[in-house]
Design an enzyme around this catalytic site. Structure first.
Site, PDB file in Angstrom:
ATOM      1  N   ALA A  69     -10.010  -0.465  -1.178  1.00  0.00           N
ATOM      2  CA  ALA A  69     -11.143  -0.932  -0.390  1.00  0.00           C
ATOM      3  C   ALA A  69     -10.608  -1.278   1.000  1.00  0.00           C
ATOM      4  O   ALA A  69      -9.418  -1.559   1.170  1.00  0.00           O
ATOM      5  CB  ALA A  69     -11.761  -2.152  -1.051  1.00  0.00           C
ATOM      6  N   GLY A 113      -9.050  -0.171  -5.008  1.00  0.00           N
ATOM      7  CA  GLY A 113     -10.351   0.466  -5.194  1.00  0.00           C
ATOM      8  C   GLY A 113     -10.254   1.983  -5.280  1.00  0.00           C
ATOM      9  O   GLY A 113     -11.132   2.629  -5.864  1.00  0.00           O
ATOM     10  N   GLU A 116      -9.448   2.622  -8.808  1.00  0.00           N
ATOM     11  CA  GLU A 116     -10.650   2.288  -9.590  1.00  0.00           C
ATOM     12  C   GLU A 116     -11.718   3.382  -9.455  1.00  0.00           C
ATOM     13  O   GLU A 116     -12.390   3.725 -10.428  1.00  0.00           O
ATOM     14  CB  GLU A 116     -11.192   0.923  -9.148  1.00  0.00           C
ATOM     15  CG  GLU A 116     -10.247  -0.201  -9.556  1.00  0.00           C
ATOM     16  CD  GLU A 116     -10.620  -1.544  -8.946  1.00  0.00           C
ATOM     17  OE1 GLU A 116     -10.749  -1.628  -7.707  1.00  0.00           O
ATOM     18  OE2 GLU A 116     -10.789  -2.505  -9.701  1.00  0.00           O
ATOM     19  N   GLU A 136      -3.886  -5.486  -5.626  1.00  0.00           N
ATOM     20  CA  GLU A 136      -4.720  -6.559  -5.072  1.00  0.00           C
ATOM     21  C   GLU A 136      -4.051  -7.924  -5.117  1.00  0.00           C
ATOM     22  O   GLU A 136      -4.318  -8.783  -4.276  1.00  0.00           O
ATOM     23  CB  GLU A 136      -6.062  -6.625  -5.819  1.00  0.00           C
ATOM     24  CG  GLU A 136      -6.989  -5.453  -5.559  1.00  0.00           C
ATOM     25  CD  GLU A 136      -6.799  -4.275  -6.505  1.00  0.00           C
ATOM     26  OE1 GLU A 136      -5.738  -4.198  -7.180  1.00  0.00           O
ATOM     27  OE2 GLU A 136      -7.704  -3.430  -6.565  1.00  0.00           O
TER      28      GLU A 136
HETATM   29  C1  HXC Z   1      -7.655  -0.765   5.460  1.00  0.00           C
HETATM   30  C2  HXC Z   1      -5.713   0.449   5.404  1.00  0.00           C
HETATM   31  C3  HXC Z   1      -5.654   0.343   3.997  1.00  0.00           C
HETATM   32  C4  HXC Z   1      -6.693  -0.377   3.339  1.00  0.00           C
HETATM   33  C5  HXC Z   1      -3.951   1.468   4.666  1.00  0.00           C
HETATM   34  N1  HXC Z   1      -4.643   1.161   5.767  1.00  0.00           N
HETATM   35  N2  HXC Z   1      -4.538   0.983   3.574  1.00  0.00           N
HETATM   36  N3  HXC Z   1      -6.712  -0.091   6.111  1.00  0.00           N
HETATM   37  N4  HXC Z   1      -7.669  -0.912   4.114  1.00  0.00           N
HETATM   38  N5  HXC Z   1      -6.744  -0.498   2.017  1.00  0.00           N
HETATM   39  C6  HXC Z   1      -4.340   1.509   7.154  1.00  0.00           C
HETATM   40  C7  HXC Z   1      -3.173   0.705   7.687  1.00  0.00           C
HETATM   41  O1  HXC Z   1      -3.589  -0.574   8.109  1.00  0.00           O
HETATM   42  C8  HXC Z   1      -2.717   1.569   8.836  1.00  0.00           C
HETATM   43  O2  HXC Z   1      -3.579   1.361   9.928  1.00  0.00           O
HETATM   44  C9  HXC Z   1      -2.957   2.974   8.306  1.00  0.00           C
HETATM   45  O3  HXC Z   1      -3.917   2.839   7.249  1.00  0.00           O
HETATM   46  C10 HXC Z   1      -1.722   3.615   7.737  1.00  0.00           C
HETATM   47  O4  HXC Z   1      -1.164   2.711   6.803  1.00  0.00           O
HETATM   48  P1  HXC Z   1       0.377   2.265   6.848  1.00  0.00           P
HETATM   49  O5  HXC Z   1       0.476   0.993   6.084  1.00  0.00           O
HETATM   50  O6  HXC Z   1       0.908   2.300   8.223  1.00  0.00           O
HETATM   51  O7  HXC Z   1       1.033   3.467   6.012  1.00  0.00           O
HETATM   52  P2  HXC Z   1       2.328   3.459   5.103  1.00  0.00           P
HETATM   53  O8  HXC Z   1       3.447   2.668   5.776  1.00  0.00           O
HETATM   54  O9  HXC Z   1       2.582   4.855   4.745  1.00  0.00           O
HETATM   55  O10 HXC Z   1       1.937   2.596   3.791  1.00  0.00           O
HETATM   56  C11 HXC Z   1       0.976   3.120   2.919  1.00  0.00           C
HETATM   57  C12 HXC Z   1       0.502   2.023   1.937  1.00  0.00           C
HETATM   58  C13 HXC Z   1       0.006   0.805   2.750  1.00  0.00           C
HETATM   59  C14 HXC Z   1       1.638   1.607   1.026  1.00  0.00           C
HETATM   60  C15 HXC Z   1      -0.627   2.637   1.100  1.00  0.00           C
HETATM   61  O11 HXC Z   1      -0.912   1.240   3.760  1.00  0.00           O
HETATM   62  C16 HXC Z   1      -0.703  -0.205   1.904  1.00  0.00           C
HETATM   63  O12 HXC Z   1      -0.074  -0.983   1.199  1.00  0.00           O
HETATM   64  N6  HXC Z   1      -2.023  -0.257   1.994  1.00  0.00           N
HETATM   65  C17 HXC Z   1      -2.827  -1.254   1.319  1.00  0.00           C
HETATM   66  C18 HXC Z   1      -2.971  -0.893  -0.131  1.00  0.00           C
HETATM   67  C19 HXC Z   1      -3.782  -1.939  -0.857  1.00  0.00           C
HETATM   68  O13 HXC Z   1      -3.431  -3.130  -0.870  1.00  0.00           O
HETATM   69  N7  HXC Z   1      -4.858  -1.501  -1.495  1.00  0.00           N
HETATM   70  C20 HXC Z   1      -5.760  -2.405  -2.224  1.00  0.00           C
HETATM   71  C21 HXC Z   1      -6.796  -2.939  -1.309  1.00  0.00           C
HETATM   72  S1  HXC Z   1      -7.740  -4.170  -2.089  1.00  0.00           S
HETATM   73  P3  HXC Z   1      -3.013   1.228  11.440  1.00  0.00           P
HETATM   74  O14 HXC Z   1      -4.215   0.918  12.243  1.00  0.00           O
HETATM   75  O15 HXC Z   1      -1.981   0.156  11.395  1.00  0.00           O
HETATM   76  O16 HXC Z   1      -2.415   2.592  11.712  1.00  0.00           O
HETATM   77  C22 HXC Z   1      -8.855  -3.343  -2.973  1.00  0.00           C
HETATM   78  C23 HXC Z   1      -9.852  -4.221  -3.632  1.00  0.00           C
HETATM   79  C24 HXC Z   1     -10.437  -3.542  -4.791  1.00  0.00           C
HETATM   80  O17 HXC Z   1      -8.879  -2.162  -3.052  1.00  0.00           O
HETATM   81  C25 HXC Z   1     -11.542  -4.344  -5.328  1.00  0.00           C
HETATM   82  C26 HXC Z   1     -12.840  -3.761  -5.013  1.00  0.00           C
HETATM   83  C27 HXC Z   1     -12.918  -2.323  -4.867  1.00  0.00           C
END
Ligand code: HXC
Length: 262
Positions: A69, A113, A116, A136
């Protein structure tokens, strides 16, 4: 001009073809925001109602199916907002209303998400670079779109606890071994393989497919006894269809069946 949040295509050449939905926020690793989930829901419902579509494939790009998400959007939310607007409930679960088969074709990250959403599809075909996780916990929350419920049903309690409590990712081999993924294919063959599965599905009887899907889903949702009872009643009811007569007659005549979708 702003980029569309999803891209749709139709593939195949039979009477029933495969619809492909591509998640399209590449700069954010396909992070799923509200507008995207609304658009995807609308596309899914439209394809489900279209008699010319037999199967739907959801995919991302080579780097990400969806990295979760949209954290930038969620960071602003407070309890009353998510409660009153029914966050997730209001637009993430439209996919569960779809009666046609939905395949997730996953390459790269399927996290939070994103994982999911893939689990809400009927099965997951994954590229050899796919990585799955429910990270998360690292954000101070927990999975909120069914992850704590669907993941244990797919991979068991131990693996789920490991993933949900440590926030680690699993690679595609581990995901396939543990039952989350139905098959692993080379990255450059992912769409070809998913669309071939779609084409095979499109050749079958739509009513039988919808009922097969509902029976398998029943296995996840209730007790074994209820599931078997449901399956038996559905199985019996299929003997009222023309497609059952045709499918079995074609087998005995050693010819291909001509299903008429009824
Ligand atoms: C918003 C995101 C994002 C996310 C990545 N980006 N994941 N933006 N929401 N979930 C954005 C980053 O901020 C970054 O933006 C760009 O995408 C590239 O990501 P990087 O981190 O620079 O890439 P990388 O170093 O290759 O790392 C990849 C990654 C990391 C390991 C996937 O991005 C990451 O950990 N993302 C978050 C994953 C996460 O926590 N997902 C769960 C979310 S909570 P900029 O602008 O800096 O270039 C969730 C809740 C579910 O899903 C419940 C309800 C559905």
């Amino acid at each position: 001009m702003t980029e569309p949040l999803i891209l749709t295509e139709i593939h195949g050449d039979g009477a029933r073809r495969t619809a492909l939905i591509r998640i399209n926020r590449p700069k954010q690793l396909n992070a799923l925001n509200d507008a995207l989930m609304v658009e995807m829901g609308q596309a899914l419902i439209a394809f489900d109602r279209d008699d010319g579509i037999g199967c739907i494939v959801i995919t991302g790009n080579d780097k990400a199916f969806a990295a979760g998400a949209d954290i930038a959007a969620m960071a602003e939310y407070d309890y009353m907002h998510v409660h009153q607007t029914e966050y997730i409930t209001r637009n993430w679960e439209t996919i569960l209303q779809v009666r046609k088969p939905v395949i997730a074709a996953v390459a790269g990250f399927a996290l939070g998400g994103g994982c999911e959403l893939a689990m809400m599809c009927d099965f997951i075909i994954a590229a050899d670079n796919a990585r799955f996780g429910q990270p998360e916990i690292k954000l101070g929350v927990i999975p909120g779109a069914g992850g704590t419920q669907r993941l244990p049903r797919a991979v068991g309690k131990a693996k789920t606890m490991d993933l949900v409590l440590t926030g680690r990712m699993m690679d595609v081999q581990e995901a396939e071994r543990s039952g989350l993924v139905s098959r692993i294919v080379p990255l450059d063959k992912l769409l070809e393989e998913a669309l071939a599965a779609g084409a095979a599905i499109c050749g079958f009887s739509g009513p039988s497919l919808a009922l097969a899907k509902s029976c398998v889903n029943k296995a996840f949702e209730g007790s074994l006894h209820e599931g078997i009872d449901h399956e038996r009643r559905i199985f019996h009811s299929l003997f009222a269809t023309e497609d059952q007569k045709e499918g079995m007659a074609a087998f005995l005549a050693k010819r291909a069946p001509a299903f008429r979708q009824r």
